[in-house]
Write a protein that holds these residues in place. Structure first.
Motif, PDB file in Angstrom:
ATOM      1  N   ARG A  74      -9.110 -13.148  -4.604  1.00  0.00           N
ATOM      2  CA  ARG A  74      -7.736 -13.447  -4.204  1.00  0.00           C
ATOM      3  C   ARG A  74      -7.373 -12.853  -2.856  1.00  0.00           C
ATOM      4  O   ARG A  74      -6.667 -13.449  -2.080  1.00  0.00           O
ATOM      5  N   SER A  75      -7.843 -11.628  -2.636  1.00  0.00           N
ATOM      6  CA  SER A  75      -7.496 -10.971  -1.377  1.00  0.00           C
ATOM      7  C   SER A  75      -8.606 -11.122  -0.348  1.00  0.00           C
ATOM      8  O   SER A  75      -8.398 -10.853   0.833  1.00  0.00           O
ATOM      9  N   ASP A 149      -7.648   8.578   1.457  1.00  0.00           N
ATOM     10  CA  ASP A 149      -8.135   7.343   0.845  1.00  0.00           C
ATOM     11  C   ASP A 149      -7.174   6.197   1.147  1.00  0.00           C
ATOM     12  O   ASP A 149      -6.158   6.025   0.478  1.00  0.00           O
ATOM     13  N   GLU A 150      -7.507   5.434   2.166  1.00  0.00           N
ATOM     14  CA  GLU A 150      -6.732   4.228   2.477  1.00  0.00           C
ATOM     15  C   GLU A 150      -7.520   2.983   2.056  1.00  0.00           C
ATOM     16  O   GLU A 150      -7.221   1.885   2.498  1.00  0.00           O
ATOM     17  N   ARG A 152      -7.673   1.606  -0.876  1.00  0.00           N
ATOM     18  CA  ARG A 152      -7.221   1.272  -2.218  1.00  0.00           C
ATOM     19  C   ARG A 152      -6.912  -0.207  -2.414  1.00  0.00           C
ATOM     20  O   ARG A 152      -6.432  -0.614  -3.456  1.00  0.00           O
ATOM     21  N   LEU A 154      -4.818  -2.315  -0.619  1.00  0.00           N
ATOM     22  CA  LEU A 154      -3.549  -2.918  -0.208  1.00  0.00           C
ATOM     23  C   LEU A 154      -3.744  -3.544   1.167  1.00  0.00           C
ATOM     24  O   LEU A 154      -4.148  -2.876   2.110  1.00  0.00           O
ATOM     25  N   LEU A 155      -3.458  -4.837   1.267  1.00  0.00           N
ATOM     26  CA  LEU A 155      -3.589  -5.501   2.566  1.00  0.00           C
ATOM     27  C   LEU A 155      -2.575  -4.957   3.551  1.00  0.00           C
ATOM     28  O   LEU A 155      -2.820  -4.893   4.743  1.00  0.00           O
ATOM     29  N   LYS A 156      -1.413  -4.593   3.037  1.00  0.00           N
ATOM     30  CA  LYS A 156      -0.334  -4.136   3.908  1.00  0.00           C
ATOM     31  C   LYS A 156       0.191  -2.810   3.394  1.00  0.00           C
ATOM     32  O   LYS A 156       0.611  -2.730   2.231  1.00  0.00           O
ATOM     33  N   ASP A 157       0.220  -1.808   4.252  1.00  0.00           N
ATOM     34  CA  ASP A 157       0.705  -0.502   3.832  1.00  0.00           C
ATOM     35  C   ASP A 157       1.156   0.258   5.067  1.00  0.00           C
ATOM     36  O   ASP A 157       0.351   0.883   5.747  1.00  0.00           O
ATOM     37  N   ASN A 158       2.450   0.191   5.362  1.00  0.00           N
ATOM     38  CA  ASN A 158       2.983   0.872   6.546  1.00  0.00           C
ATOM     39  C   ASN A 158       3.648   2.190   6.154  1.00  0.00           C
ATOM     40  O   ASN A 158       4.818   2.420   6.440  1.00  0.00           O
ATOM     41  N   THR A 159       2.894   3.049   5.501  1.00  0.00           N
ATOM     42  CA  THR A 159       3.438   4.343   5.106  1.00  0.00           C
ATOM     43  C   THR A 159       2.769   5.432   5.939  1.00  0.00           C
ATOM     44  O   THR A 159       1.914   6.164   5.471  1.00  0.00           O
TER      45      THR A 159
END
Lengths: 406, 406
Positions: A74-75, A149-150, A152, A154-159
């Motif tokens: 899916r991703s 650990d990035e 994980r 998530l396609l999008k993670d602006n944290t």
């Protein structure tokens, strides 16, 4: 133990070699009290994976970090251990109906972790970008043993800051990459190859621009110079351009090629021609060995408008002692200099700097290009990098001597 | 002077507003002795461009940094001043036969510098990636007034750490972005839109996967829920999926859509449908105003497999007080909660964290999501970010109170 890089140009003593199988074992190595030099497949070209310090150093070999997750259909993503060879990632992606955006000649040995740590390029950059553009996130152990650990999924993670973007290309100096989450692509349909004789790099770029204007999906645009082809016994003038597009191409993309282009090649012919391009590094290696020396390798990029003048200056300097090939649509040339009598680093890289170019387009700095970093990066930039290095590795235990260290 | 964000939710006093016209004037502002909060088009959604500290703070408005170079047709690159609005960059690219990979509803006001500082996403991420993937290099002034410049137009430059990758998404806390070098794409041929009713996000993802399997070039895949469509007077069940592909699509990509899909829409119908999707933020804003409150906005991503369960949990919590729309193929949903009686941050974002998601997929942390950063990022990751911040901005003058500051 003695540690040597594959080219034989760099060698050093290490206190030992560890082959961790887990994040915890990596953290253990970093707590050993020794400096740590990280090595993947030992295919680098700048000596970045050989201890470059007088401090007692442990070699950390990542090749047993070999976990590989399923491709998420899916991703279009997959998580891969740092030690998995690039070719295995490619095959894994293909078996699931996807393709990985990075390809390079050392694919069977180079580890995915090594390609991420050096932000590797290769022949598909013109289509998919460099390795940093494929990396969704990195898992890494920092110098203090903590784990970021990035990876994980998530396609999008602006944290907050992209630690992955920073670790990618840091050549092992900011952390030990243990796993990566990669974004895959759907494979291009029906790739086809055209081979075009061109008198200059400008002419090659004009051909590339004409093909792109048709809207065709450009997959690769590689050049090889006459000096390199002469080593294969071929007598040509100027350059040979290899241009690959998706979707048959004859009707549109490759239809824009000049009349003297070879198109409609069958699979065997395509493989043979790509082997020529990929065999260049070894070919020049053999030529140097015959001359009783090793190749002086440069991997430079220059703004597009400056490519031909740069090559002309270099030929003026080196004559037939230099061979040139590379990724013309990225402004990236590989130069192979064979001269048993002297080194040409200063002259060649000063020419690059004068052209507004980079002293390392895709191979990194390692130890080989360390003296020349200041030709491409400003004092302010190097100071910022050193501040980041000091912040994340205050004891300076990660790959000392590589990239930034004096 | 009073500074207020466009949503009206965040306001503060600043000692003054400066509008530098050059790198030197930016450096001057940073040497003023005040803290500095940088603002582009004032279209952010998390209050990141309003002073969030009790220290005397200067507003640095980038909108006069408006230089824009020609599009380099050979490399497909352009250099743009930080203050140029996104829509102007798009138009400039299109006039030269290229397209810029980022598009979002605030395009007329959002500055390119702001979109880079926040690593903006939008409706084209599924095709071109987020802003970081468009950025060849950034020019920025660091806290000490020094200038880093990776915007020199080299497609490939592996000489040390990617400061651009780090500055992109750092929300003004590591440097003031003054110009950016962007990579453009050739525009997709003949985009066409399909609109499909789907019962669930899983079903939407199945449709997206079927279209992708045809090899079609997917340009956008957006969903809007029934609660949002009800605000427009439409009574539907489930979700509406907007899916856009290149190359006509009817024959291949959109041919894979289910029978009840609307395809073959003319340009006016396409514009009207996109206006529905783009009008969502304002639509919910009006609904909240009618209820005498402001919208509680969440921009979250969740691993694909967890999307429907997450939405079900959230509806269980909030019933019809929540509207959902967003970028389904990125796992990225925008939630709009209208509840005059109470705040839902803790419950909603805890659900996100339990699903392994991100509390900010594309809007960033700013001040609005600062209390929740630890739900997505580990202590080790936040410590690494703080170390980088302290290294590059030891006086803490850049956007204090935003993102990381306690």
């Amino acid at each position: 133990v003695e540690v040597r890089d594959w080219t034989g140009r760099f060698a050093a003593e290490a206190v030992g070699v560890v082959r961790p199988r887990s994040v915890a074992e990596v953290a253990q190595a970093l707590a050993s009290g020794y400096a740590v030099t990280t090595r993947g497949g030992n295919t680098g070209l700048v000596g970045g994976a050989v201890p470059a310090t007088s401090r007692p150093t442990l070699m950390l070999d990542t090749t047993l970090l070999t976990g590989m997750g399923p491709v998420d259909d899916r991703s279009g993503q997959v998580t891969v251990g740092a030690g998995v060879p690039l070719a295995q990632v490619q095959a894994h992606a293909e078996a699931a109906g996807w393709t990985y955006g990075i390809d390079l000649a050392a694919r069977d040995s180079a580890t995915i972790g090594g390609t991420v740590a050096t932000n590797a390029g290769g022949i598909r950059v013109v289509r998919y970008g460099m390795t940093r553009a494929q990396v969704v996130g990195v898992q890494a152990v920092l110098a203090d043993g903590s784990v970021v650990d990035e990876a994980r999924g998530l396609l999008k993670d602006n944290t907050g800051y992209s630690l992955s973007g920073l670790l990618c290309g840091s050549e092992g100096t900011l952390g030990v990459i243990t796993a990566v989450r990669l974004a895959l692509h759907r494979p291009p349909r029906a790739p086809s190859l055209g081979v075009v004789p061109v008198p200059s790099l400008d002419a090659a770029l004009d051909v590339v621009a004409a093909v792109r204007r048709t809207g065709a999906e450009l997959l690769a645009a590689e050049v090889v110079d006459a000096a390199s082809l002469a080593l294969l016994g071929e007598s040509v003038r100027g350059w040979r351009l290899f241009i690959e597009v998706a979707d048959g191409g004859a009707a549109e993309g490759l239809g824009a090629l000049p009349d003297d282009a070879e198109v409609g090649l069958d699979a065997a012919a395509r493989r043979r021609l790509w082997a020529v391009r990929e065999g260049m590094t070894e070919l020049w290696g053999r030529a140097a060995a015959q001359a009783g020396t090793v190749v002086q390798k440069y991997d430079v990029s220059v703004p597009m408008v400056g490519l031909d003048p740069f090559v002309a200056h270099m030929r003026g300097l080196l004559g037939d002692r230099v061979g040139v090939f590379g990724h013309v649509a990225d402004g990236n040339l590989h130069l192979e200099v064979v001269d048993p009598d002297r080194e040409w680093d200063e002259e060649v890289l000063t020419l690059v700097a004068r052209a507004g170019g980079s002293v390392s387009a895709e191979h990194g700095i390692g130890v080989a290009k360390r003296p020349w970093l200041g030709l491409t990066r400003s004092a302010a930039e190097i100071a910022a990098m050193r501040a980041i290095k000091a912040a994340l590795d205050p004891r300076g235990i990660l790959n000392p001597g590589v990239l930034l260290d004096p």
